[in-house]
Motif scaffolding. Structure first.
Motif, PDB file in Angstrom:
ATOM      1  N   UNK A  81       0.854  -1.183   0.000  1.00 62.06           N
ATOM      2  CA  UNK A  81       0.000   0.000   0.000  1.00 62.06           C
ATOM      3  C   UNK A  81       0.893   1.236   0.000  1.00 62.06           C
ATOM      4  N   UNK A  82       0.291   2.382  -0.262  1.00 62.86           N
ATOM      5  CA  UNK A  82       1.031   3.644  -0.264  1.00 62.86           C
ATOM      6  C   UNK A  82       1.041   4.170   1.167  1.00 62.86           C
ATOM      7  N   UNK A  83       2.137   3.994   1.849  1.00 59.55           N
ATOM      8  CA  UNK A  83       2.233   4.383   3.243  1.00 59.55           C
ATOM      9  C   UNK A  83       1.741   3.266   4.148  1.00 59.55           C
ATOM     10  N   UNK A  84       1.559   3.605   5.401  1.00 60.76           N
ATOM     11  CA  UNK A  84       1.188   2.602   6.395  1.00 60.76           C
ATOM     12  C   UNK A  84      -0.272   2.733   6.847  1.00 60.76           C
ATOM     13  N   UNK A  85      -0.977   3.742   6.334  1.00 66.06           N
ATOM     14  CA  UNK A  85      -2.349   3.979   6.768  1.00 66.06           C
ATOM     15  C   UNK A  85      -3.237   2.767   6.517  1.00 66.06           C
ATOM     16  N   UNK A  86      -3.164   2.179   5.331  1.00 66.69           N
ATOM     17  CA  UNK A  86      -4.055   1.081   4.959  1.00 66.69           C
ATOM     18  C   UNK A  86      -3.849  -0.129   5.881  1.00 66.69           C
ATOM     19  N   UNK A  87      -2.590  -0.458   6.154  1.00 64.69           N
ATOM     20  CA  UNK A  87      -2.285  -1.577   7.050  1.00 64.69           C
ATOM     21  C   UNK A  87      -2.837  -1.294   8.446  1.00 64.69           C
ATOM     22  N   UNK A  88      -2.599  -0.091   8.933  1.00 68.26           N
ATOM     23  CA  UNK A  88      -3.078   0.268  10.265  1.00 68.26           C
ATOM     24  C   UNK A  88      -4.605   0.288  10.343  1.00 68.26           C
ATOM     25  N   UNK A  89      -5.263   0.773   9.281  1.00 65.24           N
ATOM     26  CA  UNK A  89      -6.729   0.816   9.269  1.00 65.24           C
ATOM     27  C   UNK A  89      -7.301  -0.596   9.291  1.00 65.24           C
ATOM     28  N   UNK A  90      -6.742  -1.493   8.486  1.00 62.45           N
ATOM     29  CA  UNK A  90      -7.204  -2.891   8.520  1.00 62.45           C
ATOM     30  C   UNK A  90      -6.983  -3.495   9.900  1.00 62.45           C
ATOM     31  N   UNK A  91      -5.803  -3.284  10.453  1.00 62.20           N
ATOM     32  CA  UNK A  91      -5.477  -3.848  11.762  1.00 62.20           C
ATOM     33  C   UNK A  91      -6.462  -3.341  12.826  1.00 62.20           C
ATOM     34  N   UNK A  92      -6.678  -2.048  12.862  1.00 62.18           N
ATOM     35  CA  UNK A  92      -7.565  -1.421  13.852  1.00 62.18           C
ATOM     36  C   UNK A  92      -9.011  -1.892  13.671  1.00 62.18           C
ATOM     37  N   UNK A  93      -9.494  -1.868  12.426  1.00 58.97           N
ATOM     38  CA  UNK A  93     -10.895  -2.219  12.200  1.00 58.97           C
ATOM     39  C   UNK A  93     -11.142  -3.710  12.452  1.00 58.97           C
TER      40      UNK A  93
END
Length: 184
Positions: free
Chosen positions: A102-114
């Motif tokens: 992904x572009x940056x770490x936001x997508x990984x963190x959003x999946x992890x959190x959700x």
């Protein structure tokens, strides 16, 4: 033991509910679109572009979010539940077996959190590539660029609508192909 496949990278970009300011009381950022492009590692070819609309469970789409993504509350009401979208990633795309990016770490963190917040099985394995950082390192940049600026830096067009998951995943895959030495 999970078989690890290295022939393709799954390039993912999510759009989530957002606001022009803090998250309103009683709401939380929910993924509303999962964009995915399969990138053939050997050739740098972008195999397919997919967009999965996801029905938010803890929030609604704000006017600000619609202005950014073009997605409306009505659009996402027809989407699938988040748990079903995660199951689709695992079942149809083998997301737990493949490297994903992904572009940056936001997508990984959003999946992890959700996933954690909703008690949903995380759909990916542990092998995540942050293309934003890789691109910046490969081009010896003094700072990381946004996706649109990186496309301009690489001499690539921005294809489709910026801030739509399917189109952004397609564009990120082109940038990753270049980093891997497989692009134009």
């Amino acid at each position: 033991m999970v078989k690890r496949l290295l022939d393709r990278v799954l390039v993912v970009d999510v759009e989530a509910t957002c606001w022009d300011g803090p998250v309103p009381d009683g709401q939380a950022n929910d993924i509303i679109e999962i964009g995915l492009t399969e990138l053939d590692v050997a050739t740098g070819e972008r195999i397919a572009k997919h967009g999965v609309l996801v029905r938010p469970e803890r929030s609604t789409v704000s006017a600000f979010c619609t202005g950014l993504t073009t997605l409306t509350q009505q659009d996402v009401e027809g989407g699938m539940p988040f748990a079903d979208a995660c199951a689709l990633l695992r079942g149809e795309f083998g997301s737990h077996q493949r490297v994903w990016a992904s572009w940056g770490d936001y997508d990984r963190q959003q999946f992890d959190r959700q996933c954690r917040d909703l008690g949903v099985a995380y759909p990916f394995g542990t092998r995540h590539l942050n293309v934003k950082t890789l691109f910046s390192l490969a081009h010896a940049l003094p700072r990381e660029l946004g996706m649109a600026a990186a496309l301009e830096h690489a001499g690539l067009p921005l294809e489709g609508t910026h801030h739509r998951g399917a189109d952004d995943a397609w564009n990120i895959a082109a940038l990753l192909a270049g980093v891997l030495g497989r692009g134009r």
